[in-house]
Design a protein around this motif. Structure first.
Motif, PDB file in Angstrom:
ATOM      1  N   PRO A   1       0.819  -1.220   0.000  1.00  0.00           N
ATOM      2  CA  PRO A   1       0.000   0.000   0.000  1.00  0.00           C
ATOM      3  C   PRO A   1       0.850   1.265   0.000  1.00  0.00           C
ATOM      4  CG  PRO A   1      -0.913  -1.574   1.541  1.00  0.00           C
ATOM      5  CD  PRO A   1       0.414  -2.119   1.077  1.00  0.00           C
ATOM      6  N   LEU A   2       1.984   1.234   0.664  1.00  0.00           N
ATOM      7  CA  LEU A   2       2.870   2.388   0.670  1.00  0.00           C
ATOM      8  C   LEU A   2       3.395   2.650  -0.735  1.00  0.00           C
ATOM      9  CD1 LEU A   2       4.380   4.588   2.195  1.00  0.00           C
ATOM     10  CD2 LEU A   2       6.206   2.933   2.603  1.00  0.00           C
ATOM     11  N   GLY A   3       3.795   1.614  -1.447  1.00  0.00           N
ATOM     12  CA  GLY A   3       4.289   1.771  -2.818  1.00  0.00           C
ATOM     13  C   GLY A   3       3.201   2.257  -3.757  1.00  0.00           C
ATOM     14  N   VAL A   4       2.007   1.727  -3.609  1.00  0.00           N
ATOM     15  CA  VAL A   4       0.877   2.154  -4.447  1.00  0.00           C
ATOM     16  C   VAL A   4       0.542   3.617  -4.158  1.00  0.00           C
ATOM     17  CG1 VAL A   4      -1.586   1.793  -4.877  1.00  0.00           C
ATOM     18  CG2 VAL A   4      -0.052  -0.170  -4.706  1.00  0.00           C
ATOM     19  N   THR A   5       0.540   3.965  -2.876  1.00  0.00           N
ATOM     20  CA  THR A   5       0.260   5.350  -2.493  1.00  0.00           C
ATOM     21  C   THR A   5       1.308   6.291  -3.079  1.00  0.00           C
ATOM     22  OG1 THR A   5      -0.775   4.611  -0.449  1.00  0.00           O
ATOM     23  CG2 THR A   5      -0.076   6.909  -0.542  1.00  0.00           C
ATOM     24  N   LEU A   6       2.566   5.916  -2.990  1.00  0.00           N
ATOM     25  CA  LEU A   6       3.643   6.734  -3.541  1.00  0.00           C
ATOM     26  C   LEU A   6       3.510   6.859  -5.056  1.00  0.00           C
ATOM     27  CD1 LEU A   6       6.205   8.310  -2.954  1.00  0.00           C
ATOM     28  CD2 LEU A   6       7.491   6.190  -3.196  1.00  0.00           C
ATOM     29  N   ALA A   7       3.226   5.764  -5.737  1.00  0.00           N
ATOM     30  CA  ALA A   7       3.070   5.794  -7.194  1.00  0.00           C
ATOM     31  C   ALA A   7       1.896   6.685  -7.605  1.00  0.00           C
ATOM     32  CB  ALA A   7       2.880   4.381  -7.732  1.00  0.00           C
ATOM     33  N   LEU A   8       0.759   6.544  -6.911  1.00  0.00           N
ATOM     34  CA  LEU A   8      -0.406   7.379  -7.222  1.00  0.00           C
ATOM     35  C   LEU A   8      -0.124   8.852  -6.945  1.00  0.00           C
ATOM     36  CD1 LEU A   8      -3.424   5.223  -6.017  1.00  0.00           C
ATOM     37  CD2 LEU A   8      -2.840   5.869  -8.350  1.00  0.00           C
ATOM     38  N   THR A   9       0.582   9.112  -5.853  1.00  0.00           N
ATOM     39  CA  THR A   9       0.932  10.486  -5.521  1.00  0.00           C
ATOM     40  C   THR A   9       1.780  11.105  -6.633  1.00  0.00           C
ATOM     41  OG1 THR A   9       0.831  10.012  -3.169  1.00  0.00           O
ATOM     42  CG2 THR A   9       2.066  11.964  -3.823  1.00  0.00           C
ATOM     43  N   CYS A  10       2.746  10.350  -7.141  1.00  0.00           N
ATOM     44  CA  CYS A  10       3.585  10.844  -8.239  1.00  0.00           C
ATOM     45  C   CYS A  10       2.783  11.006  -9.524  1.00  0.00           C
ATOM     46  CB  CYS A  10       4.766   9.911  -8.475  1.00  0.00           C
ATOM     47  SG  CYS A  10       5.993   9.973  -7.157  1.00  0.00           S
ATOM     48  N   LEU A  11       1.947  10.011  -9.831  1.00  0.00           N
ATOM     49  CA  LEU A  11       1.157  10.066 -11.065  1.00  0.00           C
ATOM     50  C   LEU A  11       0.179  11.236 -11.073  1.00  0.00           C
ATOM     51  CD1 LEU A  11       0.402   6.297 -11.733  1.00  0.00           C
ATOM     52  CD2 LEU A  11       1.769   7.832 -13.160  1.00  0.00           C
ATOM     53  N   LEU A  12      -0.341  11.588  -9.928  1.00  0.00           N
ATOM     54  CA  LEU A  12      -1.277  12.702  -9.838  1.00  0.00           C
ATOM     55  C   LEU A  12      -0.586  14.013  -9.477  1.00  0.00           C
ATOM     56  CD1 LEU A  12      -4.192  10.911  -7.967  1.00  0.00           C
ATOM     57  CD2 LEU A  12      -4.012  11.383 -10.413  1.00  0.00           C
ATOM     58  N   GLY A  13       0.389  13.938  -8.602  1.00  0.00           N
ATOM     59  CA  GLY A  13       1.044  15.139  -8.092  1.00  0.00           C
ATOM     60  C   GLY A  13       1.931  15.847  -9.099  1.00  0.00           C
ATOM     61  N   ILE A  14       2.677  15.090  -9.877  1.00  0.00           N
ATOM     62  CA  ILE A  14       3.586  15.719 -10.848  1.00  0.00           C
ATOM     63  C   ILE A  14       2.797  16.485 -11.912  1.00  0.00           C
ATOM     64  CG2 ILE A  14       5.291  15.247 -12.666  1.00  0.00           C
ATOM     65  CD1 ILE A  14       6.440  13.080 -10.759  1.00  0.00           C
ATOM     66  N   PRO A  15       1.802  15.876 -12.567  1.00  0.00           N
ATOM     67  CA  PRO A  15       1.028  16.662 -13.540  1.00  0.00           C
ATOM     68  C   PRO A  15       0.293  17.841 -12.897  1.00  0.00           C
ATOM     69  CG  PRO A  15       0.632  14.325 -13.882  1.00  0.00           C
ATOM     70  CD  PRO A  15       1.415  14.463 -12.606  1.00  0.00           C
ATOM     71  N   ALA A  16      -0.218  17.646 -11.670  1.00  0.00           N
ATOM     72  CA  ALA A  16      -0.905  18.750 -10.993  1.00  0.00           C
ATOM     73  C   ALA A  16       0.076  19.885 -10.703  1.00  0.00           C
ATOM     74  CB  ALA A  16      -1.552  18.267  -9.705  1.00  0.00           C
TER      75      ALA A  16
END
Length: 170
Positions: A23-38
Protein backbone atom coordinates in the motif's frame (compact mmCIF):
# COMPACT_ATOMS: atom_id res chain seq x y z
CA UNK A 1 4.93 -13.56 16.94
CA UNK A 2 4.22 -10.43 14.89
CA UNK A 3 1.28 -8.20 15.73
CA UNK A 4 -0.20 -10.93 17.88
CA UNK A 5 -0.32 -13.47 15.06
CA UNK A 6 1.59 -16.67 15.53
CA UNK A 7 4.49 -17.41 13.22
CA UNK A 8 3.84 -20.90 12.01
CA UNK A 9 7.10 -21.01 10.12
CA UNK A 10 5.41 -20.58 6.76
CA UNK A 11 6.58 -16.99 6.33
CA UNK A 12 3.39 -15.37 7.65
CA UNK A 13 5.33 -12.57 9.32
CA UNK A 14 7.30 -11.92 6.11
CA UNK A 15 4.08 -11.93 4.06
CA UNK A 16 2.58 -9.44 6.49
CA UNK A 17 5.48 -7.02 6.05
CA UNK A 18 5.18 -7.27 2.23
CA UNK A 19 1.47 -6.49 2.45
CA UNK A 20 2.29 -3.42 4.55
CA UNK A 21 4.85 -2.24 1.93
CA UNK A 22 2.55 -2.65 -1.07
CA UNK A 23 0.00 0.00 0.00
CA UNK A 24 2.87 2.39 0.67
CA UNK A 25 4.29 1.77 -2.82
CA UNK A 26 0.88 2.15 -4.45
CA UNK A 27 0.26 5.35 -2.49
CA UNK A 28 3.64 6.73 -3.54
CA UNK A 29 3.07 5.79 -7.19
CA UNK A 30 -0.41 7.38 -7.22
CA UNK A 31 0.93 10.49 -5.52
CA UNK A 32 3.58 10.84 -8.24
CA UNK A 33 1.16 10.07 -11.06
CA UNK A 34 -1.28 12.70 -9.84
CA UNK A 35 1.04 15.14 -8.09
CA UNK A 36 3.59 15.72 -10.85
CA UNK A 37 1.03 16.66 -13.54
CA UNK A 38 -0.91 18.75 -10.99
CA UNK A 39 2.29 20.58 -10.01
CA UNK A 40 3.31 21.20 -13.62
CA UNK A 41 -0.26 22.32 -14.40
CA UNK A 42 -0.32 24.71 -11.45
CA UNK A 43 3.09 26.14 -12.39
CA UNK A 44 1.99 26.59 -16.00
CA UNK A 45 -1.31 28.17 -14.91
CA UNK A 46 0.55 30.73 -12.78
CA UNK A 47 3.41 31.29 -15.27
CA UNK A 48 1.01 31.69 -18.23
CA UNK A 49 -1.35 33.88 -16.19
CA UNK A 50 -4.14 31.33 -16.61
CA UNK A 51 -6.35 33.17 -14.14
CA UNK A 52 -6.52 36.11 -16.56
CA UNK A 53 -8.38 33.99 -19.11
CA UNK A 54 -11.34 33.87 -16.74
CA UNK A 55 -11.74 37.65 -17.01
CA UNK A 56 -13.02 39.91 -19.78
CA UNK A 57 -9.98 42.20 -19.68
CA UNK A 58 -8.71 42.82 -23.24
CA UNK A 59 -5.13 42.97 -21.93
CA UNK A 60 -5.39 39.20 -21.51
CA UNK A 61 -4.84 38.97 -25.27
CA UNK A 62 -1.38 40.46 -24.71
CA UNK A 63 -0.34 37.29 -22.86
CA UNK A 64 0.52 36.04 -26.35
CA UNK A 65 2.93 38.39 -28.13
CA UNK A 66 1.34 37.55 -31.47
CA UNK A 67 -1.83 39.38 -30.40
CA UNK A 68 -0.15 42.76 -29.84
CA UNK A 69 -1.15 44.05 -33.27
CA UNK A 70 -4.81 43.10 -32.75
CA UNK A 71 -4.86 44.68 -29.29
CA UNK A 72 -3.28 47.92 -30.53
CA UNK A 73 -5.73 48.04 -33.45
CA UNK A 74 -8.67 47.50 -31.07
CA UNK A 75 -7.43 50.44 -28.93
CA UNK A 76 -7.67 52.67 -32.03
CA UNK A 77 -11.08 51.37 -33.10
CA UNK A 78 -14.47 52.82 -32.36
CA UNK A 79 -15.49 49.48 -30.87
CA UNK A 80 -13.19 49.91 -27.87
CA UNK A 81 -15.86 52.10 -26.26
CA UNK A 82 -18.62 49.55 -26.85
CA UNK A 83 -17.15 46.06 -26.77
CA UNK A 84 -14.24 44.09 -25.37
CA UNK A 85 -12.73 41.05 -27.10
CA UNK A 86 -14.98 38.42 -25.55
CA UNK A 87 -18.13 40.29 -26.58
CA UNK A 88 -17.23 39.80 -30.23
CA UNK A 89 -15.22 36.57 -30.15
CA UNK A 90 -17.39 34.42 -27.85
CA UNK A 91 -21.07 33.49 -27.97
CA UNK A 92 -23.27 35.88 -26.02
CA UNK A 93 -23.96 33.64 -23.05
CA UNK A 94 -24.83 30.32 -21.51
CA UNK A 95 -23.02 27.06 -21.95
CA UNK A 96 -22.05 27.90 -25.55
CA UNK A 97 -19.89 30.77 -24.25
CA UNK A 98 -17.93 28.52 -21.89
CA UNK A 99 -17.58 25.72 -24.44
CA UNK A 100 -16.23 28.18 -27.02
CA UNK A 101 -13.92 29.75 -24.44
CA UNK A 102 -12.50 26.34 -23.50
CA UNK A 103 -12.18 25.33 -27.15
CA UNK A 104 -10.43 28.55 -28.16
CA UNK A 105 -8.22 28.50 -25.07
CA UNK A 106 -7.10 24.95 -25.78
CA UNK A 107 -6.45 25.60 -29.47
CA UNK A 108 -4.59 28.83 -28.74
CA UNK A 109 -2.45 27.32 -26.00
CA UNK A 110 -1.48 24.38 -28.23
CA UNK A 111 -0.71 26.65 -31.19
CA UNK A 112 1.39 29.08 -29.16
CA UNK A 113 3.15 26.36 -27.17
CA UNK A 114 4.07 24.41 -30.31
CA UNK A 115 4.63 27.61 -32.32
CA UNK A 116 2.51 26.30 -35.21
CA UNK A 117 0.28 29.28 -35.96
CA UNK A 118 0.02 31.43 -39.08
CA UNK A 119 1.39 34.93 -39.15
CA UNK A 120 -0.54 37.08 -39.45
CA UNK A 121 -3.05 35.13 -37.44
CA UNK A 122 -6.30 34.14 -39.13
CA UNK A 123 -9.73 33.58 -37.69
CA UNK A 124 -11.14 30.09 -38.15
CA UNK A 125 -14.46 29.58 -39.98
CA UNK A 126 -16.14 28.49 -36.71
CA UNK A 127 -14.88 31.56 -34.84
CA UNK A 128 -15.85 33.77 -37.78
CA UNK A 129 -19.46 32.53 -37.43
CA UNK A 130 -19.39 33.51 -33.75
CA UNK A 131 -18.13 37.00 -34.60
CA UNK A 132 -20.77 37.39 -37.32
CA UNK A 133 -23.56 36.34 -34.94
CA UNK A 134 -22.36 38.94 -32.44
CA UNK A 135 -22.21 41.64 -35.13
CA UNK A 136 -25.82 40.92 -36.06
CA UNK A 137 -26.90 40.74 -32.39
CA UNK A 138 -25.36 44.10 -31.48
CA UNK A 139 -26.35 45.84 -34.70
CA UNK A 140 -29.72 44.08 -35.14
CA UNK A 141 -31.78 47.24 -35.65
CA UNK A 142 -29.33 48.61 -38.17
CA UNK A 143 -28.77 45.43 -40.20
CA UNK A 144 -32.33 44.06 -40.17
CA UNK A 145 -32.89 45.21 -43.75
CA UNK A 146 -29.81 43.25 -44.83
CA UNK A 147 -30.28 40.14 -42.70
CA UNK A 148 -34.07 40.12 -42.45
CA UNK A 149 -34.71 37.65 -45.25
CA UNK A 150 -33.74 33.96 -45.16
CA UNK A 151 -31.70 34.35 -48.34
CA UNK A 152 -29.59 37.07 -46.77
CA UNK A 153 -29.02 35.57 -43.30
CA UNK A 154 -25.73 34.05 -44.43
CA UNK A 155 -24.18 37.33 -45.51
CA UNK A 156 -20.74 37.70 -43.97
CA UNK A 157 -20.34 41.07 -42.24
CA UNK A 158 -16.58 40.61 -42.21
CA UNK A 159 -16.47 40.43 -46.00
CA UNK A 160 -16.91 44.19 -46.19
CA UNK A 161 -16.05 45.09 -42.59
CA UNK A 162 -12.88 43.06 -42.08
CA UNK A 163 -11.27 45.79 -39.98
CA UNK A 164 -14.28 46.31 -37.71
CA UNK A 165 -13.12 46.16 -34.15
CA UNK A 166 -9.47 46.05 -35.15
CA UNK A 167 -8.79 49.27 -36.98
CA UNK A 168 -9.26 52.99 -37.16
CA UNK A 169 -12.44 52.54 -39.21
CA UNK A 170 -14.04 49.99 -36.91
Amino acid sequence: MAHGWPDDGSGGAQRESLIAVKPLGVTLALTCLLGIPAGIGAFTFVYAKGYSYLSTDPRTCLNCHIMSQQYEAWLKSGHRHAAVCVECHLPHGGLAKWVAKADQGFRHSVAFTLQNFKEPIEITPRDRRIVRANCVRCHADFVHAVTGTPARRELDCLHCHAGAGHGAGG
